[in-house]
Design a protein around this motif. Structure first.
Motif, PDB file in Angstrom:
ATOM      1  N   VAL B  78       4.623   0.007   7.341  1.00 20.26           N
ATOM      2  CA  VAL B  78       4.003   1.129   8.043  1.00 20.26           C
ATOM      3  C   VAL B  78       3.922   0.762   9.519  1.00 20.26           C
ATOM      4  O   VAL B  78       3.520  -0.350   9.853  1.00 20.26           O
ATOM      5  CB  VAL B  78       2.588   1.414   7.499  1.00 20.26           C
ATOM      6  CG1 VAL B  78       1.891   2.499   8.317  1.00 20.26           C
ATOM      7  CG2 VAL B  78       2.662   1.820   6.029  1.00 20.26           C
ATOM      8  N   VAL B 110      -2.928   5.210  12.320  1.00 16.03           N
ATOM      9  CA  VAL B 110      -2.180   5.117  11.063  1.00 16.03           C
ATOM     10  C   VAL B 110      -2.722   6.202  10.131  1.00 16.03           C
ATOM     11  O   VAL B 110      -3.942   6.306   9.942  1.00 16.03           O
ATOM     12  CB  VAL B 110      -2.350   3.735  10.397  1.00 16.03           C
ATOM     13  CG1 VAL B 110      -1.681   3.705   9.021  1.00 16.03           C
ATOM     14  CG2 VAL B 110      -1.783   2.630  11.280  1.00 16.03           C
ATOM     15  N   SER B 111      -1.842   6.983   9.578  1.00 11.45           N
ATOM     16  CA  SER B 111      -2.251   8.028   8.646  1.00 11.45           C
ATOM     17  C   SER B 111      -2.986   7.423   7.452  1.00 11.45           C
ATOM     18  O   SER B 111      -2.610   6.362   6.945  1.00 11.45           O
ATOM     19  CB  SER B 111      -1.013   8.780   8.148  1.00 11.45           C
ATOM     20  OG  SER B 111      -1.348   9.549   7.002  1.00 11.45           O
ATOM     21  N   ARG B 113      -2.828   8.367   4.572  1.00 11.45           N
ATOM     22  CA  ARG B 113      -1.931   8.347   3.418  1.00 11.45           C
ATOM     23  C   ARG B 113      -1.321   6.969   3.175  1.00 11.45           C
ATOM     24  O   ARG B 113      -0.887   6.664   2.074  1.00 11.45           O
ATOM     25  CB  ARG B 113      -0.734   9.282   3.652  1.00 11.45           C
ATOM     26  CG  ARG B 113      -1.066  10.749   3.643  1.00 11.45           C
ATOM     27  CD  ARG B 113       0.163  11.567   4.021  1.00 11.45           C
ATOM     28  NE  ARG B 113      -0.159  12.978   3.974  1.00 11.45           N
ATOM     29  CZ  ARG B 113      -0.019  13.739   2.893  1.00 11.45           C
ATOM     30  NH1 ARG B 113       0.483  13.236   1.794  1.00 11.45           N
ATOM     31  NH2 ARG B 113      -0.356  15.006   2.928  1.00 11.45           N
ATOM     32  N   TYR B 114      -1.187   6.171   4.247  1.00 11.09           N
ATOM     33  CA  TYR B 114      -0.340   4.985   4.146  1.00 11.09           C
ATOM     34  C   TYR B 114      -1.075   3.650   4.221  1.00 11.09           C
ATOM     35  O   TYR B 114      -0.454   2.586   4.385  1.00 11.09           O
ATOM     36  CB  TYR B 114       0.795   5.076   5.178  1.00 11.09           C
ATOM     37  CG  TYR B 114       1.560   6.365   4.976  1.00 11.09           C
ATOM     38  CD1 TYR B 114       2.018   6.710   3.706  1.00 11.09           C
ATOM     39  CD2 TYR B 114       1.761   7.261   6.015  1.00 11.09           C
ATOM     40  CE1 TYR B 114       2.671   7.908   3.473  1.00 11.09           C
ATOM     41  CE2 TYR B 114       2.412   8.467   5.787  1.00 11.09           C
ATOM     42  CZ  TYR B 114       2.858   8.778   4.513  1.00 11.09           C
ATOM     43  OH  TYR B 114       3.504   9.982   4.291  1.00 11.09           O
TER      44      TYR B 114
END
Lengths: 190, 190
Positions: B78, B110-111, B113-114
């Protein structure tokens, strides 16, 4: 490239019916195993083409270009930098690129140290849509007196003008997945 | 890592006696073959450490992290995004980082989701200087409830505070080349 198309179908998210988000394997989180095969696929498409250097553009393009380089005998990879700066750098090749998504113009730069006359350059990028960024990279290669021997794209939006722009510029285009439409709320390939 | 140190000595440029430019193999042009061995060296340093994910920050870190992932069994990579935007994104972990070189503050995101709670995260970056970016990435991992199991750095400026910042944060640091000084107009390693 079937594995890539499957990944787009299973992991891509279609926002508002027309924006494809693939940030779980290509644009924010990276599936490096998949990118290995993407690099391999570019090597197959451009087999027999002499390549001295790979040019890409930050940020996501860097991952794709590095994985591709492994399959082309490790030529140097150069990534163009995007900047909002107004200063002209005399030591850089530079173009202005219009971003349709952001409705603004940004500068793309490559230091003169890292592109030389006569070099055969393969350009690699993650997306091709209207072709503005691709056209900018082609112009930078030609400013240097180098030769853009091809453009390798991971995902092409086939319903936009990018292909025509690249072909009008006289550069060979190879896209690993070409989107035809988002009709019916899903991704349809060409 | 000897090959890296040799490369710094032969290809690095020392500007104004105190700025080390390594943009011909790490920060603009990339030597992917060298980065393979850099990735391998990280795998040796962190052998036996469980790693679910690699976190890095755009742009140059992406190349290093991808090449490292190959030697850690292909965990997802990521990359944190740098942005000037003032908008808070509710779907992202976010920290502010002060850039000493640019004398300005930028946001790193950082999203959600990740990064997930409980994940063991190896952080990878190209440079460690005063530790501001590293500290920001560590904070983001902890915001997510994940665990920063280590920080792998290509080039550490040993005469700046980065190591102390990382160790005070309780994170194991492994740097492949540690610069001691630029005395005598040349690079001296620790």
């Amino acid at each position: 490239m079937n594995e890539l198309k499957q990944k787009i179908l299973t992991d891509g998210r279609l926002l508002d019916g027309y924006i494809l988000k693939v940030d779980n394997f290509l644009n924010h989180q990276l599936d490096v195993g998949l990118l290995e095969r993407v690099g391999e696929a570019f090597a197959e498409r451009f087999a027999g083409v002499k390549i001295d250097k790979i040019l890409t553009i930050e940020a996501s393009g860097i991952a794709v270009a590095c994985m591709a380089a492994r399959h082309f005998g490790y030529p140097p990879v150069v990534f163009a930098k995007k900047t909002q700066s107004l200063n002209m750098d005399p030591d850089a090749y530079e173009v202005e690129v219009f971003s349709y998504t952001k409705q603004t113009t940004y500068k793309v730069r490559v230091s003169r140290r890292y592109l030389s006359a006569g070099e055969k350059v393969l350009i690699i990028d993650d997306f091709l849509a209207n072709g503005h960024a691709a056209r900018g990279l082609i112009d930078i290669v030609r400013q240097a007196g180098a030769e853009p021997v091809g453009l390798g794209i991971v995902i092409e939006k086939g319903f936009q003008d990018g292909r025509k722009v690249v072909e009008d510029a006289g550069v060979r285009l190879e896209s690993l997945a070409i989107l035809k439409s988002f009709e019916g709320g899903k991704v349809n390939f060409a």
